[in-house]
Design a protein around this motif. Structure first.
Motif, PDB file in Angstrom:
ATOM      1  N   PRO A  31     153.987  25.178  -7.930  1.00 35.70           N
ATOM      2  CA  PRO A  31     153.381  26.504  -7.836  1.00 35.70           C
ATOM      3  C   PRO A  31     154.407  27.628  -7.606  1.00 35.70           C
ATOM      4  O   PRO A  31     155.575  27.374  -7.345  1.00 35.70           O
ATOM      5  CB  PRO A  31     152.451  26.383  -6.621  1.00 35.70           C
ATOM      6  CG  PRO A  31     152.327  24.926  -6.334  1.00 35.70           C
ATOM      7  CD  PRO A  31     153.607  24.319  -6.797  1.00 35.70           C
ATOM      8  N   THR A  32     153.926  28.867  -7.688  1.00 35.12           N
ATOM      9  CA  THR A  32     154.777  30.015  -7.421  1.00 35.12           C
ATOM     10  C   THR A  32     154.108  30.935  -6.411  1.00 35.12           C
ATOM     11  O   THR A  32     152.883  30.995  -6.310  1.00 35.12           O
ATOM     12  CB  THR A  32     155.080  30.815  -8.698  1.00 35.12           C
ATOM     13  OG1 THR A  32     153.843  31.237  -9.289  1.00 35.12           O
ATOM     14  CG2 THR A  32     155.872  29.994  -9.690  1.00 35.12           C
ATOM     15  N   LEU A  33     154.951  31.628  -5.678  1.00 33.98           N
ATOM     16  CA  LEU A  33     154.494  32.549  -4.642  1.00 33.98           C
ATOM     17  C   LEU A  33     155.056  33.928  -4.960  1.00 33.98           C
ATOM     18  O   LEU A  33     156.270  34.093  -5.071  1.00 33.98           O
ATOM     19  CB  LEU A  33     154.975  32.077  -3.267  1.00 33.98           C
ATOM     20  CG  LEU A  33     154.630  32.941  -2.054  1.00 33.98           C
ATOM     21  CD1 LEU A  33     153.127  33.023  -1.881  1.00 33.98           C
ATOM     22  CD2 LEU A  33     155.276  32.366  -0.809  1.00 33.98           C
ATOM     23  N   THR A  34     154.180  34.917  -5.127  1.00 33.43           N
ATOM     24  CA  THR A  34     154.596  36.277  -5.477  1.00 33.43           C
ATOM     25  C   THR A  34     154.172  37.242  -4.386  1.00 33.43           C
ATOM     26  O   THR A  34     152.986  37.305  -4.036  1.00 33.43           O
ATOM     27  CB  THR A  34     153.975  36.718  -6.812  1.00 33.43           C
ATOM     28  OG1 THR A  34     154.348  35.807  -7.825  1.00 33.43           O
ATOM     29  CG2 THR A  34     154.448  38.119  -7.187  1.00 33.43           C
ATOM     30  N   LEU A  35     155.133  37.968  -3.839  1.00 34.52           N
ATOM     31  CA  LEU A  35     154.829  39.031  -2.887  1.00 34.52           C
ATOM     32  C   LEU A  35     154.438  40.263  -3.684  1.00 34.52           C
ATOM     33  O   LEU A  35     155.263  40.882  -4.347  1.00 34.52           O
ATOM     34  CB  LEU A  35     156.039  39.321  -2.001  1.00 34.52           C
ATOM     35  CG  LEU A  35     155.902  40.504  -1.026  1.00 34.52           C
ATOM     36  CD1 LEU A  35     154.787  40.243  -0.024  1.00 34.52           C
ATOM     37  CD2 LEU A  35     157.216  40.752  -0.306  1.00 34.52           C
ATOM     38  N   SER A  36     153.154  40.620  -3.661  1.00 35.13           N
ATOM     39  CA  SER A  36     152.672  41.717  -4.494  1.00 35.13           C
ATOM     40  C   SER A  36     152.791  43.066  -3.813  1.00 35.13           C
ATOM     41  O   SER A  36     152.985  44.084  -4.476  1.00 35.13           O
ATOM     42  CB  SER A  36     151.213  41.470  -4.907  1.00 35.13           C
ATOM     43  OG  SER A  36     150.387  41.307  -3.767  1.00 35.13           O
ATOM     44  N   MET A  47     152.138  43.979   7.152  1.00 36.37           N
ATOM     45  CA  MET A  47     151.172  43.236   6.358  1.00 36.37           C
ATOM     46  C   MET A  47     151.776  42.943   4.995  1.00 36.37           C
ATOM     47  O   MET A  47     152.234  43.858   4.299  1.00 36.37           O
ATOM     48  CB  MET A  47     149.874  44.046   6.189  1.00 36.37           C
ATOM     49  CG  MET A  47     148.927  43.505   5.124  1.00 36.37           C
ATOM     50  SD  MET A  47     148.206  41.914   5.559  1.00 36.37           S
ATOM     51  CE  MET A  47     147.093  42.450   6.870  1.00 36.37           C
ATOM     52  N   LYS A  48     151.785  41.658   4.606  1.00 30.82           N
ATOM     53  CA  LYS A  48     152.284  41.266   3.294  1.00 30.82           C
ATOM     54  C   LYS A  48     151.144  40.614   2.506  1.00 30.82           C
ATOM     55  O   LYS A  48     150.435  39.753   3.033  1.00 30.82           O
ATOM     56  CB  LYS A  48     153.461  40.302   3.416  1.00 30.82           C
ATOM     57  CG  LYS A  48     154.710  40.947   4.025  1.00 30.82           C
ATOM     58  CD  LYS A  48     155.902  40.010   4.020  1.00 30.82           C
ATOM     59  CE  LYS A  48     157.157  40.701   4.542  1.00 30.82           C
ATOM     60  NZ  LYS A  48     158.342  39.802   4.527  1.00 30.82           N
ATOM     61  N   ASN A  49     150.999  41.031   1.260  1.00 30.63           N
ATOM     62  CA  ASN A  49     149.968  40.497   0.378  1.00 30.63           C
ATOM     63  C   ASN A  49     150.630  39.649  -0.701  1.00 30.63           C
ATOM     64  O   ASN A  49     151.534  40.116  -1.393  1.00 30.63           O
ATOM     65  CB  ASN A  49     149.162  41.625  -0.251  1.00 30.63           C
ATOM     66  CG  ASN A  49     148.605  42.586   0.777  1.00 30.63           C
ATOM     67  OD1 ASN A  49     148.986  43.746   0.803  1.00 30.63           O
ATOM     68  ND2 ASN A  49     147.725  42.110   1.631  1.00 30.63           N
ATOM     69  N   TYR A  50     150.188  38.417  -0.824  1.00 30.66           N
ATOM     70  CA  TYR A  50     150.775  37.470  -1.766  1.00 30.66           C
ATOM     71  C   TYR A  50     149.759  37.038  -2.822  1.00 30.66           C
ATOM     72  O   TYR A  50     148.539  37.062  -2.592  1.00 30.66           O
ATOM     73  CB  TYR A  50     151.239  36.207  -1.045  1.00 30.66           C
ATOM     74  CG  TYR A  50     152.445  36.366  -0.147  1.00 30.66           C
ATOM     75  CD1 TYR A  50     153.736  36.237  -0.647  1.00 30.66           C
ATOM     76  CD2 TYR A  50     152.288  36.625   1.220  1.00 30.66           C
ATOM     77  CE1 TYR A  50     154.843  36.360   0.185  1.00 30.66           C
ATOM     78  CE2 TYR A  50     153.390  36.750   2.059  1.00 30.66           C
ATOM     79  CZ  TYR A  50     154.663  36.615   1.528  1.00 30.66           C
ATOM     80  OH  TYR A  50     155.757  36.739   2.351  1.00 30.66           O
ATOM     81  N   ILE A  51     150.287  36.613  -3.962  1.00 28.16           N
ATOM     82  CA  ILE A  51     149.505  35.891  -4.965  1.00 28.16           C
ATOM     83  C   ILE A  51     150.175  34.527  -5.143  1.00 28.16           C
ATOM     84  O   ILE A  51     151.365  34.457  -5.467  1.00 28.16           O
ATOM     85  CB  ILE A  51     149.437  36.642  -6.298  1.00 28.16           C
ATOM     86  CG1 ILE A  51     148.746  37.997  -6.110  1.00 28.16           C
ATOM     87  CG2 ILE A  51     148.686  35.814  -7.347  1.00 28.16           C
ATOM     88  CD1 ILE A  51     148.776  38.876  -7.340  1.00 28.16           C
TER      89      ILE A  51
END
Length: 867
Positions: A31-36, A47-51
C-alpha cells in the motif's frame, strides 16, 4: 499548508525504513500513504490528513485517515482523558460534546465499553491526575499514559486493592467505578466482588446486571456513614467519600464486618504487568484504557486480545493512539469507513501507523464509536473531522482530549475563506478569521480589514465582492501584521470547457420537483456548480416552472419528453428528460395484496398491522430484536411466500417510510426472472424520524419481477450500534417506468459535393449553396440538412451564432470560430463554420457525429447520404 507525499508500505514481515520528507514522493510496494494536508490546531498540535491506498481482492481501495500529532515537549499543549458529560461516567455523549464541555481543542473517542451497561470504560482512566476508573481483570488490555515529566507510556496495568474493616478483617477490592463484566474464564466479576464508586459515577445505581442484588455502604472521610442491605445507597458518592458495593461473599463482608461509625481503610494500586517497569501511576497526568497492542518498536505487534471480538479482520472505522521513538510526539489516529473511504482491518491499521511514524501504539474503540474532533485554525468552535461509520455521532463513555495551555498572544495571521470560482455579477461574501502567536483564535469583531484586489474587475462593499468582468484576480485582506489572500477566477464563456447538467438519469412525473444542478469546468480544470440565478432558463415539452434551479412539472399531458436549456454568458447546455410513468401498487386506503407478518430468526418478535396517520391507513411493522443471534429481520410478506407479480419493466420501486431513528435497514425482497431473490435496499441507515419517500433501483434485474416482502433488518455486523426495538410504517409503494423520448423522423437526404441538386426522401430539390471541400473537410449547408432530418436552427445576427437542436442534442457554433459547444462540451473543429452565398456551411464529419446523423459516402461521385 498542504503537503503531498507517498510512502510505500511493505508486508508485515518486512523491515522498513520510513523516510518522510515534506514534498517528496517515495515509491515502493503497495500500500501507499499520502499526506494530503495538514493544519496547525494550536501551539504544539498539528492535524494531518492522510489517504491510505491498498488492494483487497484484487481491487484498489482508499481510506481517509487523520492523525493529531502532539509535541510533548511543548509547554503550551497537553493531553488528558475526558469522560461523558462534565467529566462524569454514565452520562455518555459524543466526542464533540466532551471536547466542548472540557475546553479541548481536539479529541477522539477512548476506551471500549459495554453498550448495554451504565456507560463506563472497560479499562482504567486518570483525568487531570485523578483516578476515574481502574483496570479490569482481563488479560491483554493496554493503556496509554502521560507521566508528570510528559513521558508517554503504553503498557498493561494490573489492579490490586483491599478494604480492611475496624475488626481487622479484609476483603479484596475488585476495582474502582466498574460495571459488571466477565473475566477471561467467563466468571462474572460482580458475583462475589467488592467494588468502589466515587463521585465520577453519576448514577445512584451501580453495576446493575439484573441478577446480583447489591448491598452498599457509604464511606466519608474513611468513616462508615450508611449501610444499605440488599439495596443501594440512594445517592451519588460525595466528593469526600465513596460507596462500596458488594454481592455474594462481598455482601457478607459488608453486613458482618462494617458498622456505621466505624473507621475503615481502603487501599488500591495499579502496577505494571511487566515487573521490570518502575513507573508509578500516582505521578501520571492522564491515562486512558484500550485493548490490544498494535505497534512495538515500529513493527506490527502480535495481538494481545482476540481481535475477532471487535471485527478486527473486517474493514471498519478505527481509533488508535501511540508515540514516537524519542517519546517526544504523541499520535492520535482515526481511519474511516464511510462513503468514499473503505475502512481498515487491524493488520492494515498496523501498517498505516508505522507509516505515520508511530514507534509504539495501541487500539482504542472503533466502528460506530470512531470520532475525531478538531478546532480549525482561527475558529473558536471545534468540529467533527472524520465521517462516522453510521453517519451519526455516537454517545461514548470517554475520550482523549488535546488542550491548549498557552497565554493570549498578539495577532499573528488571518485566514480568508470564500469562493475561488465566481461568475459575472455574482456577489460573494468573503469571511476572515484571525489567530495569535500560539495559533489560538482571536475575536474578529473589532477587526476591520482593508480589502483589495489585484485587478479592477469588480468592487467591494464591506466584505462582499461583486465581479463585473471575467478574468483572474487576487483578493487580499490586511489588518496589522496579519494578512491573507485568495485567488479568484471570474468565469466567462471563453474560460469554460464544459457546462453540463448533473441531474443524472431519471424520468419526470407530474407534480414532481426535480433539482437540475449545472456543473461548470474551466480551462484551468477548476469545477463549480453554476448558481441558478446566473443562468437564463428555457423549458419546452411540458408545462411547469423553473425556480432556483428546480423544475416543477405542472402538467406533462401528451408529452414524451421535456427539454431544459440553461445559458450563461452565451454558453449553452441542455438536458432532455423523458416523462416517466409512476404506477401506484400498494396503498392500504385503496388497494393492496394479502399481507402477513414473518420474522428471522425464530427468537425475533414482530407484528404487522394496519395503522392510521391523520386518517391515512398504512402498514406498520413492529419489531423486537433483543433475542436471537446473527442478522435479524421483521417482514411484511405479500401473497404468503409466493410474492406478487409486477407489471412490465419498472426502473425503480418507491415507498414512503415513517422512520424511527433506529439506524436499522429497510429493504425489499424482489425476485427476478431467474427466480433469484434480490435484497433491494431503500436505506441502510434509518437515521431519521418522520415520513420520507425512498427509492430503490431495480433496473439491473432481469424482468419480469415479483415482490415478496418489505422488511426492517438489523445485520449482524455492528448490531450493537442499532436499536433493538421499534416500529416503522410503510405506505404508497409504487413502481416507476421509464419514459420514451420522441422519435426523430426517418428522412433521407442525398447530396453531392459541388452540386446544388439534392433529394429529400427521393424528392429533388435545389440548394442555394452546394456542399464543398475546404482544407480536406467537406462542408454542408447546416439549415437545410438539419431541418430535413428533424432538427431546428436559430440564427443570432449580433453574435453571428447558430444554435441547432435535434432530439436531445444542442450545438452552438459561431461563424469563423472553430470552437463549437455541443451539449455543454467545448469541441474544436478542423475547419470553422463559414457563410457562403448567405448559407451557413459546417464540417460534415463533426456535425454528423454530434447530431447523430448516419452518413454514407460514395467516393466515386463524391456522393453523401444522410439519414
Amino acid at each position: 499548508m498542504t503537503v503531498q507525499r507517498q510512502v510505500g508500505l511493505g508486508a508485515l514481515a518486512c523491515a522498513l525504513v520510513w523516510q518522510l520528507v515534506a514534498g517528496t514522493t517515495v515509491y515502493a510496494a503497495s500500500p501507499t500513504l499520502t499526506l494530503s494536508s495538514q493544519e496547525t490546531i494550536t501551539s504544539g498540535a498539528v492535524m494531518k490528513n492522510y489517504i491510505w491506498t491498498t488492494t483487497r481482492s484484487n481491487k484498489d481501495v482508499s481510506v481517509n485517515a487523520n492523525v493529531v500529532e502532539v509535541d510533548l515537549t511543548n509547554p503550551n499543549v497537553k493531553i488528558d482523558a475526558m469522560a461523558g458529560t462534565k467529566n462524569q461516567f454514565t452520562k455518555n455523549q459524543s466526542v464533540l460534546g466532551m471536547v466542548k464541555d472540557t475546553g479541548a481543542v481536539a479529541g477522539v473517542n477512548g476506551d471500549f465499553f459495554n453498550t448495554q451497561a451504565e456507560g463506563v470504560p472497560e479499562g482504567a482512566q486518570i483525568t487531570n491526575g485523578q483516578v476515574m476508573a481502574t483496570p479490569a481483570k482481563i488479560s491483554g488490555l493496554y493503556s496509554f499514559a502521560i507521566t508528570k515529566s510528559n513521558q508517554p507510556i503504553i503498557d498493561i496495568f494490573d489492579f490490586q486493592g483491599k478494604v480492611t474493616a475496624k475488626d481487622g478483617t479484609s476483603f479484596e477490592l475488585g476495582g474502582v467505578n466498574k460495571t459488571y463484566y466477565w473475566d477471561d474464564n467467563d466468571v462474572a466479576m460482580i458475583a462475589d466482588g467488592l467494588f468502589l464508586y466515587t463521585s465520577a459515577w453519576a448514577m445512584t445505581q451501580r453495576a446493575v446486571d439484573g441478577t446480583h442484588v447489591p448491598t452498599e455502604a457509604l464511606i466519608q472521610n474513611d468513616i462508615v456513614k450508611e449501610i444499605a442491605v440488599d439495596t443501594n445507597v440512594k445517592m451519588i458518592a460525595p466528593a469526600d467519600g465513596y460507596i462500596l458495593r458488594g454481592s455474594g461473599l462481598a455482601r457478607e463482608f459488608i453486613v458482618n464486618h462494617l458498622k456505621v461509625g466505624d473507621k475503615i481503610t481502603t487501599k488500591y494500586d495499579m502496577i505494571p504487568h511487566d515487573a521490570s517497569q518502575t513507573y508509578d501511576w500516582r505521578n501520571f497526568k492522564m491515562l486512558i484504557g484500550g485493548s490490544t497492542l498494535l505497534i512495538d518498536e515500529a513493527k506490527p505487534s502480535y495481538f494481545t486480545r482476540n481481535i475477532g471480538d471487535f471485527s478486527g479482520y473486517s474493514p471498519r472505522s478505527r481509533t488508535a493512539i501511540g508515540y514516537s521513538k524519542d517519546m517526544k510526539t504523541a499520535y492520535i489516529v482515526t481511519s474511516d469507513r464511510s462513503a468514499g473511504s473503505a475502512g481498515m482491518t487491524l493488520p492494515e491499521l498496523q501498517q498505516f501507523m508505522i507509516g505515520a511514524g508511530i514507534w509504539k501504539g495501541m487500539v482504542l474503540d472503533g466502528g460506530g464509536s470512531t470520532q475525531m474532533v478538531s478546532r480549525p485554525l482561527g475558529d473558536f468552535d471545534p468540529k467533527l473531522v472524520n465521517k462516522t461509520e453510521n453517519g451519526n455521532q455516537r454517545s461514548v463513555v470517554n475520550g482523549v482530549g488535546v488542550y491548549s495551555t498557552a497565554p493570549k498572544g498578539d495577532l499573528k495571521g488571518l485566514i480568508l475563506k470564500g469562493q475561488n470560482i465566481l461568475f459575472m455579477n455574482e456577489p460573494s461574501t468573503y469571511q476572515f478569521k484571525a489567530y495569535d502567536d500560539y495559533y489560538n483564535p482571536i475575536l474578529v469583531d473589532g477587526i476591520v480589514p482593508q480589502w483589495s484586489t489585484s485587478t479592477t474587475n469588480g468592487s467591494f462593499k464591506d466584505n462582499v465582492y461583486t465581479p463585473s468582468t471575467t478574468g483572474k484576480t487576487q483578493i487580499t485582506a490586511k489588518s496589522g501584521k496579519g494578512s491573507a489572500s485568495i485567488d479568484v477566477e471570474v468565469v466567462g464563456r471563453d474560460q469554460i470547457t464544459a457546462m453540463t447538467f448533473n441531474a443524472g438519469s431519471f424520468s419526470l412525473t407530474e407534480g414532481g420537483d426535480f433539482k437540475l444542478p449545472i456543473g461548470v469546468t474551466t480551462r484551468s480544470g477548476a469545477t463549480r456548480d453554476l448558481p441558478a440565478a446566473s443562468a437564463t432558463w428555457e423549458l419546452s415539452g411540458v408545462k411547469g416552472s423553473l425556480k432556483d434551479g428546480v423544475l416543477h412539472v405542472d402538467s406533462a399531458s401528451g408529452s414524451q419528453a421535456a427539454q431544459v436549456i440553461a445559458r450563461y454568458d452565451g454558453y449553452s447546455t441542455m438536458v432532455t428528460l423523458p416523462i416517466g410513468q409512476e404506477k401506484s401498487w400498494y396503498d392500504v386506503d385503496k388497494y393492496a395484496v394479502m399481507t402477513t407478518g414473518d420474522k428471522y430468526p425464530a427468537e425475533v418478535v414482530s407484528a404487522v398491522n394496519i395503522a392510521q396517520d391523520n386518517g391515512n391507513k398504512n402498514l406498520e411493522i413492529a419489531y423486537d430484536f433483543t433475542k436471537g443471534t446473527g442478522t435479524k429481520a421483521a417482514y411484511a410478506r405479500f401473497n404468503g411466500t409466493s410474492g406478487a407479480p409486477i407489471e412490465g419493466e419498472p426502473e425503480f420501486i418507491t415507498a414512503r417510510v415513517l422512520g424511527d431513528g433506529s439506524f436499522n435497514w429497510v429493504r425489499a425482497e424482489v425476485v427476478d426472472a431467474n427466480g433469484v431473490t434480490n435484497l433491494v435496499s431503500f436505506t441502510e441507515n434509518m437515521n431519521w424520524t418522520g415520513w420520507r419517500k425512498l427509492t430503490a433501483d431495480v433496473s439491473d434485474l432481469k424482468y419480469p419481477l415479483k415482490i415478496k416482502s418489505v422488511y426492517v433488518a438489523n445485520p449482524a455486523n455492528g448490531q450493537d450500534e442499532r436499536a433493538s426495538k421499534g416500529k416503522i410504517n410503510i405506505d404508497d409503494i409504487s413502481f416507476i417506468y421509464k419514459g420514451q423520448l420522441t422519435s426523430l423522423p426517418k428522412n433521407t437526404v442525398k447530396l453531392t459535393v459541388n452540386k446544388k441538386q439534392v433529394t429529400l426522401n427521393d424528392k429533388p430539390l435545389t440548394l442555394e449553396q452546394a456542399p464543398t471541400i475546404v482544407n480536406d473537410n467537406t462542408l454542408i449547408p447546416l439549415r437545410f440538412v438539419t431541418e430535413a432530418l428533424g432538427g431546428n436552427v436559430k440564427w443570432d445576427e449580433k453574435e453571428r451564432k447558430v444554435t441547432v437542436i435535434r432530439g436531445d442534442k444542442l450545438i452552438d457554433l459561431w461563424i469563423d470560430n472553430s470552437d463549437l459547444i455541443v451539449n455543454g462540451q467545448r469541441v474544436t473543429a478542423e475547419v470553422a463554420p463559414k457563410i457562403m452565398n448567405n448559407v451557413t456551411m459546417v464540417p460534415l464529419r463533426l456535425i454528423s457525429e454530434k447530431l447523430g446523423f448516419k452518413v454514407g459516402w460514395e467516393p466515386k461521385n463524391y456522393g453523401i447520404t444522410l439519414e
